[in-house]
Write a protein that holds these residues in place. Structure first.
Motif, short mmCIF file in Angstrom:
data_model
loop_
_atom_site.label_atom_id
_atom_site.label_comp_id
_atom_site.label_asym_id
_atom_site.label_seq_id
_atom_site.Cartn_x
_atom_site.Cartn_y
_atom_site.Cartn_z
N TYR A 254 0.83 -1.22 0.00
CA TYR A 254 0.00 0.00 0.00
C TYR A 254 0.86 1.26 0.00
CZ TYR A 254 -4.49 -2.29 1.20
OH TYR A 254 -5.65 -3.01 1.19
N ILE A 255 1.93 1.22 0.82
CA ILE A 255 2.77 2.41 1.02
C ILE A 255 3.36 2.91 -0.30
CG2 ILE A 255 4.95 3.19 2.12
CD1 ILE A 255 2.76 2.82 4.16
N SER A 256 3.67 1.97 -1.20
CA SER A 256 4.34 2.37 -2.45
C SER A 256 3.38 2.60 -3.61
CB SER A 256 5.34 1.28 -2.86
OG SER A 256 6.34 1.15 -1.89
N LEU A 257 2.09 2.36 -3.40
CA LEU A 257 1.15 2.43 -4.53
C LEU A 257 1.17 3.78 -5.24
CD1 LEU A 257 -2.04 0.55 -3.20
CD2 LEU A 257 -0.66 -0.09 -5.19
N TYR A 258 1.05 4.83 -4.45
CA TYR A 258 0.91 6.17 -5.04
C TYR A 258 2.15 6.53 -5.87
CZ TYR A 258 -0.16 11.18 -5.29
OH TYR A 258 -0.43 12.45 -5.73
N THR A 259 3.32 6.26 -5.29
CA THR A 259 4.57 6.55 -5.99
C THR A 259 4.63 5.77 -7.30
OG1 THR A 259 5.64 6.75 -3.86
CG2 THR A 259 7.10 6.47 -5.75
N ALA B 172 -1.60 -2.57 -9.03
CA ALA B 172 -2.68 -3.22 -8.28
C ALA B 172 -2.39 -3.21 -6.79
CB ALA B 172 -2.83 -4.67 -8.75
N ALA B 173 -3.45 -3.17 -6.00
CA ALA B 173 -3.31 -3.35 -4.55
C ALA B 173 -3.34 -4.85 -4.25
CB ALA B 173 -4.45 -2.64 -3.83
N GLN B 174 -2.80 -5.21 -3.10
CA GLN B 174 -2.75 -6.64 -2.73
C GLN B 174 -3.96 -7.06 -1.90
OE1 GLN B 174 0.99 -7.33 -0.76
NE2 GLN B 174 2.15 -6.33 -2.38
N ASN B 175 -4.80 -6.08 -1.57
CA ASN B 175 -5.97 -6.36 -0.73
C ASN B 175 -6.82 -5.10 -0.74
OD1 ASN B 175 -7.67 -7.66 1.12
ND2 ASN B 175 -6.55 -6.85 2.87
N MET B 176 -8.03 -5.22 -0.25
CA MET B 176 -8.94 -4.07 -0.20
C MET B 176 -10.04 -4.39 0.81
SD MET B 176 -11.31 -2.87 -3.37
CE MET B 176 -12.75 -3.72 -2.76
N SER B 177 -10.55 -3.37 1.45
CA SER B 177 -11.63 -3.60 2.40
C SER B 177 -12.93 -3.95 1.66
CB SER B 177 -11.86 -2.33 3.23
OG SER B 177 -13.00 -2.50 4.04
N VAL C 263 -8.10 -0.28 4.00
CA VAL C 263 -8.00 0.66 2.88
C VAL C 263 -9.18 0.41 1.96
CG1 VAL C 263 -6.62 1.31 0.86
CG2 VAL C 263 -5.49 0.89 3.04
N SER C 264 -9.88 1.48 1.60
CA SER C 264 -11.12 1.31 0.83
C SER C 264 -10.89 1.37 -0.68
CB SER C 264 -12.12 2.40 1.22
OG SER C 264 -11.74 3.62 0.64
N ALA C 265 -11.91 0.92 -1.40
CA ALA C 265 -11.90 0.98 -2.87
C ALA C 265 -11.76 2.43 -3.33
CB ALA C 265 -13.19 0.38 -3.41
N LEU C 266 -12.49 3.33 -2.67
CA LEU C 266 -12.46 4.74 -3.06
C LEU C 266 -11.05 5.33 -2.91
CD1 LEU C 266 -14.18 7.17 -3.93
CD2 LEU C 266 -14.48 7.69 -1.50
N MET C 267 -10.39 4.95 -1.80
CA MET C 267 -9.01 5.44 -1.58
C MET C 267 -8.07 4.94 -2.67
SD MET C 267 -8.78 4.70 2.47
CE MET C 267 -9.85 5.54 3.63
N LEU C 268 -8.26 3.69 -3.08
CA LEU C 268 -7.41 3.13 -4.14
C LEU C 268 -7.67 3.87 -5.45
CD1 LEU C 268 -7.65 -0.71 -3.39
CD2 LEU C 268 -5.77 0.84 -2.87
N GLN C 269 -8.95 4.03 -5.77
CA GLN C 269 -9.28 4.70 -7.04
C GLN C 269 -8.81 6.15 -7.05
OE1 GLN C 269 -13.45 3.57 -7.14
NE2 GLN C 269 -13.04 2.53 -9.08
N ASP C 270 -8.86 6.76 -5.88
CA ASP C 270 -8.44 8.15 -5.75
C ASP C 270 -6.98 8.37 -6.17
OD1 ASP C 270 -8.93 10.83 -4.92
OD2 ASP C 270 -7.84 10.44 -3.06
#
Ligand code: PEP
Length: 275
Positions: A55-60, A76-81, A92-99
């Motif tokens: 998760y920590i590296s996703l944005y970068t 891709a994320a490795q998991n999601m709520s 971590v929510s779907a919305l946060m990932l999409q954001d």
């Protein structure tokens, strides 16, 4: 033709700095490998590439991938709520990932099932939620060694797939071939993950075909089913030659640019152009 997918699951490895260094090495090596013909990477048979850091590296990594315009690499994320928002500490929510531009998620990895007690129903619930939010779920299924040795492989895999299918079937708007075909399944025998013991290619294909047979024909022919479990350059060709295997979810061998590129090349139908 189903476009192959090669996805790298980094699990709990790589800091942000290491993630950036990997991406630079990976894209340099890809450019080098196909430098005589960069348009090769735009061909239909060239695999879709996915990297899944922490998760920590996703944005970068999303931003780094965006700035490399030669080829789209999905992050891709490795998991999601399974929940949209609220009092779920550590989630971590779907919305946060999409954001942050993440539109793909690995769900139900055997390590999540094994160490974090994720049940078939929990995986199905997350898959349904991902679909509803427009996030592509890569759903992992697979039997343990004990289940295989007791002859229960098929039963376990069908149970895991059916949990997802019945959750989706309950939602009329999602239960449509054009939607369902966006699902990606990864068949990952648990005993083959991180052990160096790859599943025999014909047997992996048999289970992938069994998974495909659980879907209606309109979905089955388009559904991408990956194999995962100790995939490396030395076994990739044989696995990718199987008709029901559409690529790989790669753990250990995705951590180094060279070993990952060797797998990407194996998934590409044409001989890569060597510089
Ligand atoms: C995985 O983590 O999904 C995996 C398949 O790992 P490995 O390739 O290391 O077996």
């Amino acid at each position: 033709m189903r476009k192959p997918i090669i996805a790298g699951n980094w699990k709990m490895n790589k800091t942000i700095g290491e993630t950036q260094a990997f991406f630079n090495a990976f894209t340099d090596a890809l450019t080098q490998r196909f430098s005589n013909k960069p348009e090769t990477m735009k061909q239909a048979g060239f695999p879709e590439l996915i990297l899944s850091p922490s998760y920590i590296s996703l944005y970068t990594l999303v931003n780094q991938a965006k700035s490399w315009t030669t080829l789209q690499i999905a992050i891709a994320a490795q998991n999601m709520s399974a929940y949209s928002h609220g009092a779920y500490t550590g989630e971590v929510s779907a919305l946060m990932l999409q954001d942050i531009g993440v539109n793909t998620v690995i769900l139900g990895h055997s390590e999540r099932r094994q160490y974090f007690n994720e049940s078939d129903d929990a995986v199905a619930e997350k898959t349904l939620f991902a679909f509803e939010q427009g996030i592509v779920p890569i759903v992992c299924v697979g039997e343990t060694l004990e289940e295989r040795e007791s002859g229960n492989t098929d039963q376990v895999v069908i149970r895991q797939i059916n949990a997802v299918l019945s959750a989706v079937a309950a939602k009329a708007d999602l239960n449509h071939p054009d939607k369902l075909c966006n699902l990606v399944i990864a068949y990952e025998p648990v005993w083959a993950i991180g052990t160096g013991k790859v599943c025999d290619a014909a047997e992996a294909n048999r289970v992938c075909a069994l998974i495909r047979s659980q879907f209606d024909s309109g979905v089955a022919e388009r559904l991408r089913i990956l194999y995962g479990g100790s995939v490396k350059a030395s076994n990739a060709d044989e696995l990718f030659a199987q008709p029901d295997i559409d690529g790989a979810l790669v753990g250990g061998a995705s951590l180094e640019a060279d070993s990952f590129i060797a797998i990407v090349s194996a998934a590409f139908q044409q001989e890569p152009v060597v510089a």
